[in-house]
Design a protein around this motif. Structure first.
Motif, PDB file in Angstrom:
ATOM      1  N   LEU A 153       0.940  -1.258  -0.077  1.00 19.92           N
ATOM      2  CA  LEU A 153      -0.387   0.163  -0.460  1.00 19.92           C
ATOM      3  C   LEU A 153       0.642   0.911  -0.507  1.00 19.92           C
ATOM      4  CD1 LEU A 153      -2.915  -1.399   2.393  1.00 19.92           C
ATOM      5  CD2 LEU A 153      -3.028  -0.709   0.296  1.00 19.92           C
ATOM      6  N   GLY A 154       2.331   0.689   0.455  1.00 24.72           N
ATOM      7  CA  GLY A 154       3.257   1.876   0.332  1.00 24.72           C
ATOM      8  C   GLY A 154       3.750   2.116  -1.168  1.00 24.72           C
ATOM      9  N   ASP A 155       3.349   1.233  -1.495  1.00 26.84           N
ATOM     10  CA  ASP A 155       4.396   1.659  -3.453  1.00 26.84           C
ATOM     11  C   ASP A 155       2.876   2.878  -4.292  1.00 26.84           C
ATOM     12  OD1 ASP A 155       5.673  -0.214  -2.648  1.00 26.84           O
ATOM     13  OD2 ASP A 155       4.908  -1.650  -3.849  1.00 26.84           O
ATOM     14  N   TRP A 156       1.732   2.410  -3.581  1.00 26.18           N
ATOM     15  CA  TRP A 156       0.504   2.784  -4.050  1.00 26.18           C
ATOM     16  C   TRP A 156       0.876   4.066  -3.910  1.00 26.18           C
ATOM     17  CZ3 TRP A 156      -3.594   6.046  -2.054  1.00 26.18           C
ATOM     18  CH2 TRP A 156      -4.396   6.401  -3.247  1.00 26.18           C
ATOM     19  N   VAL A 157       0.853   5.040  -2.247  1.00 26.14           N
ATOM     20  CA  VAL A 157       1.138   6.034  -2.172  1.00 26.14           C
ATOM     21  C   VAL A 157       2.171   7.135  -2.453  1.00 26.14           C
ATOM     22  CG1 VAL A 157       1.265   7.678   0.564  1.00 26.14           C
ATOM     23  CG2 VAL A 157      -0.005   5.494   0.201  1.00 26.14           C
ATOM     24  N   ARG A 158       3.118   5.346  -2.413  1.00 32.75           N
ATOM     25  CA  ARG A 158       4.434   6.339  -3.040  1.00 32.75           C
ATOM     26  C   ARG A 158       4.159   6.939  -4.305  1.00 32.75           C
ATOM     27  NH1 ARG A 158       7.649   2.745  -2.448  1.00 32.75           N
ATOM     28  NH2 ARG A 158       7.655   1.656  -4.313  1.00 32.75           N
ATOM     29  N   GLU A 159       3.286   6.295  -5.845  1.00 35.54           N
ATOM     30  CA  GLU A 159       3.483   6.718  -6.707  1.00 35.54           C
ATOM     31  C   GLU A 159       2.573   8.116  -6.745  1.00 35.54           C
ATOM     32  OE1 GLU A 159       1.475   3.245  -8.347  1.00 35.54           O
ATOM     33  OE2 GLU A 159       3.739   1.986  -8.732  1.00 35.54           O
ATOM     34  N   LYS A 160       1.992   8.408  -6.161  1.00 37.51           N
ATOM     35  CA  LYS A 160       1.241   9.667  -6.180  1.00 37.51           C
ATOM     36  C   LYS A 160       2.221  10.510  -5.046  1.00 37.51           C
ATOM     37  CE  LYS A 160      -2.834   7.633  -6.475  1.00 37.51           C
ATOM     38  NZ  LYS A 160      -3.554   7.501  -7.586  1.00 37.51           N
ATOM     39  N   PHE A 161       2.831  10.854  -4.243  1.00 34.69           N
ATOM     40  CA  PHE A 161       4.285  11.516  -4.230  1.00 34.69           C
ATOM     41  C   PHE A 161       5.502  11.656  -5.795  1.00 34.69           C
ATOM     42  CE2 PHE A 161       2.531  11.612  -0.083  1.00 34.69           C
ATOM     43  CZ  PHE A 161       2.968  12.397   0.379  1.00 34.69           C
ATOM     44  N   GLN A 168      12.432   6.514  -8.881  1.00 33.05           N
ATOM     45  CA  GLN A 168      11.445   6.276  -7.755  1.00 33.05           C
ATOM     46  C   GLN A 168      13.043   6.097  -6.686  1.00 33.05           C
ATOM     47  OE1 GLN A 168       8.342   5.762  -7.080  1.00 33.05           O
ATOM     48  NE2 GLN A 168       7.633   6.793  -8.818  1.00 33.05           N
ATOM     49  N   LEU A 245       6.823   4.517   6.529  1.00 31.20           N
ATOM     50  CA  LEU A 245       6.731   6.216   6.248  1.00 31.20           C
ATOM     51  C   LEU A 245       8.684   6.075   5.616  1.00 31.20           C
ATOM     52  CD1 LEU A 245       5.922   8.352   9.100  1.00 31.20           C
ATOM     53  CD2 LEU A 245       5.268   8.283   6.625  1.00 31.20           C
ATOM     54  N   ILE A 248       7.682   4.326   2.129  1.00 32.81           N
ATOM     55  CA  ILE A 248       7.613   5.738   1.150  1.00 32.81           C
ATOM     56  C   ILE A 248       8.591   6.757   0.881  1.00 32.81           C
ATOM     57  CG2 ILE A 248       5.425   7.786   0.897  1.00 32.81           C
ATOM     58  CD1 ILE A 248       4.186   6.369   2.463  1.00 32.81           C
TER      59      ILE A 248
END
Length: 341
Positions: A153-161, A168, A245, A248
């Motif tokens: 799920l952190g992967d998904w959040v990181r892609e937003k940033f 990456q 964190l 991410i």
């Protein structure tokens, strides 16, 4: 097919988290039955969320037959159901399911080191997980570990940033540190006589936090005190949040690649596993798409994945040459060449 596999991975770990929640709630239902909270043929009186949850569990377990039972029959049925529910205890760290014991290999090894005694019950509990690792390798990390779901799920959040057009964060780490931590932790457990690694092992922490949080929620109900039932943010929760964190903003799979003692043990057990992702180097076009897709930052394009691969299979669908596949290994050949890491 590849999308179905990834949804299956997501679904299995989600169900594992959900099952931990259900087991914790069933424990509270057993407490309610033992305390005699269910009086007569009626449900618990009260308007709190705890009342609603326990009444829902009671209705689901007892069923419509409760309307036709007298008070003694209903009590006997509730006690029987509560007793049956007690046969399902634990989580991914240690689980008792209808008489079958399953124990995380790290938990079993730590218990043996701390007690300095090989208990048959421990060996029985770790037998199935070890067999799975011997055949499939480090699949616990990508298919079962609930903390792994948080990291993805952190992967998904990181892609937003980080838009896909940007690079990456890919921090190089020494993978050997987790094996050193595993050895040091087991040594210290043997010296002090207390299992230590479970205190920093994310899947164990996450499961314990679920039980702790649900127990805290119901505590206010048992003590008739709202503050007693307030959810508490523990050090374990903050630790897990910190890992997410780091996942991410600093380094994807930093914990899994460099620190996790459970992942280290799973890798060692699966060094000569029978089923693994392999690359047909004669067909490979060196496009490096698999390298970019690998969350463990391995290099299936130029060398064997070795024991670090957790068989998430994210690399398979991006391989246009279809040179990557999930294959059976020749154990004798792998043993002769000593495997690869």
């Amino acid at each position: 097919m590849s999308r179905r596999i990834q949804w299956a991975r997501f679904g299995i770990r989600f169900l594992i988290i959900l099952s931990a929640i259900v087991v914790a709630i069933l424990a509270q239902y057993r407490i309610a039955v033992a305390r005699g909270e269910f009086q007569g043929s009626g449900s618990l009186t009260g308007s709190s969320a705890a009342h609603a949850i326990l009444n829902t569990v009671d209705a689901a377990l007892i069923g419509e037959a409760s309307e036709e039972m007298d008070e003694s029959e209903l009590l006997q049925r509730r006690e029987f159901v509560a007793g049956a529910a007690s046969k399902i205890r634990g989580n991914t760290w240690s689980l008792d399911f209808l008489g079958t014991s399953l124990t995380d290999p790290l938990a079993g090894l730590e218990a043996i080191a701390a007690s300095k005694n090989i208990v048959p019950a421990i060996l029985i509990g770790i037998a199935i997980p070890i067999c799975i690792a011997l055949i499939f390798g480090r699949v616990f990390c990508s298919w079962i570990c609930p903390a792994g779901l948080l990291f993805e799920l952190g992967d998904w959040v990181r892609e937003k940033f980080h838009p896909k057009s940007e690079k990456q964060p890919r921090l190089r780490v020494w993978r050997g540190s987790k094996y050193a931590l595993l050895g040091f932790g087991l040594l210290m457990s043997a010296i002090v006589g207390i299992p230590l690694l479970g205190a920093i092992y994310p899947p164990a922490l996450m499961m314990r936090e679920i039980h702790f949080s649900i127990g805290s929620f119901f505590r206010g109900f048992w003590q008739d005190d709202f503050l007693a039932g307030a959810l508490v943010i523990s050090g374990s929760t903050l630790f897990l949040l910190g890992l997410v964190l780091v996942e991410i903003f600093v380094a994807p799979r930093f914990w899994c690649r460099a620190v996790c003692p459970g992942g280290a043990l799973q890798s060692l057990l699966g060094k000569f596993r029978l089923v693994r992702v392999k690359n047909d180097f004669s067909a490979c076009t060196k496009c490096a798409a698999c390298v970019k897709a690998c969350p463990m930052q391995l290099d299936p394009m130029s060398k064997d994945l070795g024991m670090e691969c957790d068989s998430c299979m994210l690399c398979l669908p991006v391989c246009e040459a279809q040179s990557l596949s999930l294959s059976f290994s020749d154990f004798s050949k792998e043993a002769k060449k000593g495997g690869s890491s």
